[in-house]
Write a protein that holds these residues in place. Structure first.
Motif, mmCIF file in Angstrom:
data_model
loop_
_atom_site.group_PDB
_atom_site.id
_atom_site.type_symbol
_atom_site.label_atom_id
_atom_site.label_comp_id
_atom_site.label_asym_id
_atom_site.label_seq_id
_atom_site.Cartn_x
_atom_site.Cartn_y
_atom_site.Cartn_z
ATOM 1 N N MET A 1 2.393 -0.197 -1.350
ATOM 2 C CA MET A 1 1.892 0.978 -0.643
ATOM 3 C C MET A 1 2.239 2.255 -1.405
ATOM 4 S SD MET A 1 2.845 2.135 3.204
ATOM 5 C CE MET A 1 4.515 2.653 2.892
ATOM 6 N N LEU A 2 3.519 2.338 -1.856
ATOM 7 C CA LEU A 2 3.943 3.567 -2.537
ATOM 8 C C LEU A 2 3.206 3.731 -3.863
ATOM 9 C CD1 LEU A 2 7.752 3.642 -1.794
ATOM 10 C CD2 LEU A 2 5.931 4.995 -0.790
ATOM 11 N N VAL A 3 3.067 2.604 -4.620
ATOM 12 C CA VAL A 3 2.367 2.680 -5.913
ATOM 13 C C VAL A 3 0.935 3.146 -5.691
ATOM 14 C CG1 VAL A 3 1.388 1.253 -7.751
ATOM 15 C CG2 VAL A 3 3.772 1.007 -7.120
ATOM 16 N N LEU A 4 0.290 2.569 -4.657
ATOM 17 C CA LEU A 4 -1.100 2.928 -4.361
ATOM 18 C C LEU A 4 -1.220 4.396 -3.998
ATOM 19 C CD1 LEU A 4 -3.505 0.720 -3.759
ATOM 20 C CD2 LEU A 4 -3.452 1.961 -1.633
ATOM 21 N N MET A 5 -0.309 4.846 -3.098
ATOM 22 C CA MET A 5 -0.383 6.234 -2.638
ATOM 23 C C MET A 5 -0.148 7.198 -3.788
ATOM 24 S SD MET A 5 1.569 6.484 0.937
ATOM 25 C CE MET A 5 1.032 5.658 2.394
ATOM 26 N N ARG B 1 8.063 -7.947 2.553
ATOM 27 C CA ARG B 1 8.028 -6.621 3.152
ATOM 28 C C ARG B 1 8.318 -5.550 2.105
ATOM 29 N NH1 ARG B 1 8.985 -4.382 8.246
ATOM 30 N NH2 ARG B 1 10.138 -2.442 8.082
ATOM 31 N N TYR B 2 9.379 -5.787 1.273
ATOM 32 C CA TYR B 2 9.692 -4.798 0.239
ATOM 33 C C TYR B 2 8.554 -4.719 -0.769
ATOM 34 C CZ TYR B 2 14.297 -4.709 2.267
ATOM 35 O OH TYR B 2 15.321 -4.568 3.148
ATOM 36 N N ALA B 3 7.976 -5.879 -1.094
ATOM 37 C CA ALA B 3 6.843 -5.869 -2.029
ATOM 38 C C ALA B 3 5.695 -5.058 -1.434
ATOM 39 C CB ALA B 3 6.400 -7.297 -2.317
ATOM 40 N N GLY B 4 5.451 -5.236 -0.108
ATOM 41 C CA GLY B 4 4.376 -4.486 0.544
ATOM 42 C C GLY B 4 4.630 -2.996 0.510
ATOM 43 N N VAL C 1 7.426 -12.189 12.790
ATOM 44 C CA VAL C 1 7.814 -13.070 11.697
ATOM 45 C C VAL C 1 7.411 -12.396 10.414
ATOM 46 C CG1 VAL C 1 7.833 -15.476 11.017
ATOM 47 C CG2 VAL C 1 6.810 -14.819 13.180
ATOM 48 N N GLU C 2 8.350 -12.014 9.610
ATOM 49 C CA GLU C 2 7.957 -11.579 8.274
ATOM 50 C C GLU C 2 9.092 -11.794 7.290
ATOM 51 O OE1 GLU C 2 8.308 -6.869 8.538
ATOM 52 O OE2 GLU C 2 6.624 -7.733 9.594
ATOM 53 N N SER D 1 -0.897 -6.777 3.766
ATOM 54 C CA SER D 1 -0.187 -7.673 2.850
ATOM 55 C C SER D 1 1.101 -8.196 3.452
ATOM 56 C CB SER D 1 0.094 -6.967 1.522
ATOM 57 O OG SER D 1 0.781 -5.775 1.772
ATOM 58 N N VAL D 2 1.700 -7.481 4.424
ATOM 59 C CA VAL D 2 3.009 -7.911 4.925
ATOM 60 C C VAL D 2 2.906 -8.679 6.228
ATOM 61 C CG1 VAL D 2 5.214 -7.083 5.785
ATOM 62 C CG2 VAL D 2 4.245 -6.095 3.744
ATOM 63 N N LYS D 3 2.053 -8.249 7.139
ATOM 64 C CA LYS D 3 2.043 -8.831 8.486
ATOM 65 C C LYS D 3 1.423 -10.225 8.484
ATOM 66 C CE LYS D 3 3.825 -5.229 9.966
ATOM 67 N NZ LYS D 3 5.215 -5.222 10.383
#
Lengths: 170, 104
Positions: free
Chosen positions: A97-101, A90-93, A84-85, B27-29
């Motif tokens: 992730m990309l911004v952080l990396m 998901r796109y925000a996550g 369930v997501e 943050s997603v799961k």
């Protein structure tokens, strides 16, 4: 420059970490998590820390992964495969992730840590044992107490008999 | 292996990648067990940094701290899984959005 072992280990570790979170089945996910934790143990070996690597394999790949596998087996079968997501979340996550990396990567590459290598011999792991028993002994005793307390607490929590009665009415 | 061919920054980049993946998972799961996986991945990224610094200084303190960190992470997983089992028995689900008895 990195060598081939390092490249192979990074592909294994990062690939398994992504697989652990993204595989549909939680059982395959926990096996992939084992791969990621084993890859980190491989990095510890590359960093000439065999003692930490063995500890990592014994604790993570040996006990934690088996504990997770057993928990997954206790959960109902449909729940293992369900995912369930929210796609927006998901796109925000992925964006986070990309911004952080990119941010942390740029920070580190820009810092003075670039191209730090060492010619010095690695630390002898016998020193770690000496440290544990001399300088760090109060921390060692405290850690033993915390481990004993947490395992006892986990057992008490998991064995509670009255939980099933507290189900929601709706 | 006395001569290291890998640089400190290579280990950092792997560590940052693991941290990013872990934060994405957290943050997603919505599955509690998967969130625990993500926490484990983040802890491993931190341990990798500690040991990398310990190797390049070189100093034994980083390895000692990494050993403590691994042991505490083991305790955390034991308690976390016990909580998940209790929550599963209460709600028959591992989706954290369903755990709402604390909600006002």
């Amino acid at each position: 420059m990195v060598d081939a072992t390092f490249l192979a280990l990074s592909v294994l570790t990062i690939g398994s970490a992504i697989a652990a979170l993204e595989l549909r089945s939680l059982i395959y996910g926990s096996i992939a998590l084992m791969g990621a934790l084993g890859g980190v143990a491989g990095f510890f070996l590359l960093l000439d820390s065999p003692f930490v690597a063995m500890f990592q394999i014994a604790v993570y790949v040996g006990s934690i992964a088996v504990l997770i596998l057993f928990t997954v087996m206790l959960v109902r079968r449909e729940l293992i495969f369900i995912k369930v997501e929210d796609p927006k979340r998901r796109y925000a996550g992925i964006g986070l992730m990309l911004v952080l990396m990119v941010g942390l990567g740029a920070l580190i590459i820009d810092s003075g840590l670039k191209s730090v290598t060492t010619d010095e011999p690695p630390v002898d792991f016998r020193l770690i044992g000496e440290d544990f028993l001399t300088y760090y002994w109060p921390a060692l005793v405290l850690m033993a107490l915390i481990l004993a307390g947490s395992v006892t607490g986990a057992l008490v929590l998991a064995r509670r008999e009255d939980v099933a009665d507290e189900q929601r009415a709706d | 292996m006395l001569q290291m061919s890998n640089e400190l920054i290579d280990f950092f980049i792997v560590s940052i990648a693991l941290l990013g993946i872990g934060i994405y998972g957290l943050s997603v799961k919505r599955n509690a067990i998967r969130m625990l996986f993500a926490v484990e991945i983040i802890i491993n990224a931190a341990n990798l940094n500690l040991v990398a610094f310990a190797r390049f200084l070189p100093h034994s303190g980083g390895q000692t701290l990494a050993l403590f960190s691994i042991a505490i992470a083991a305790a955390e997983v034991a308690v976390g899984l016990a909580l998940i089992i209790v929550a599963y028995r209460m709600y028959k689900n591992v989706d954290i959005a369903e755990f709402r008895s604390l909600k006002g």
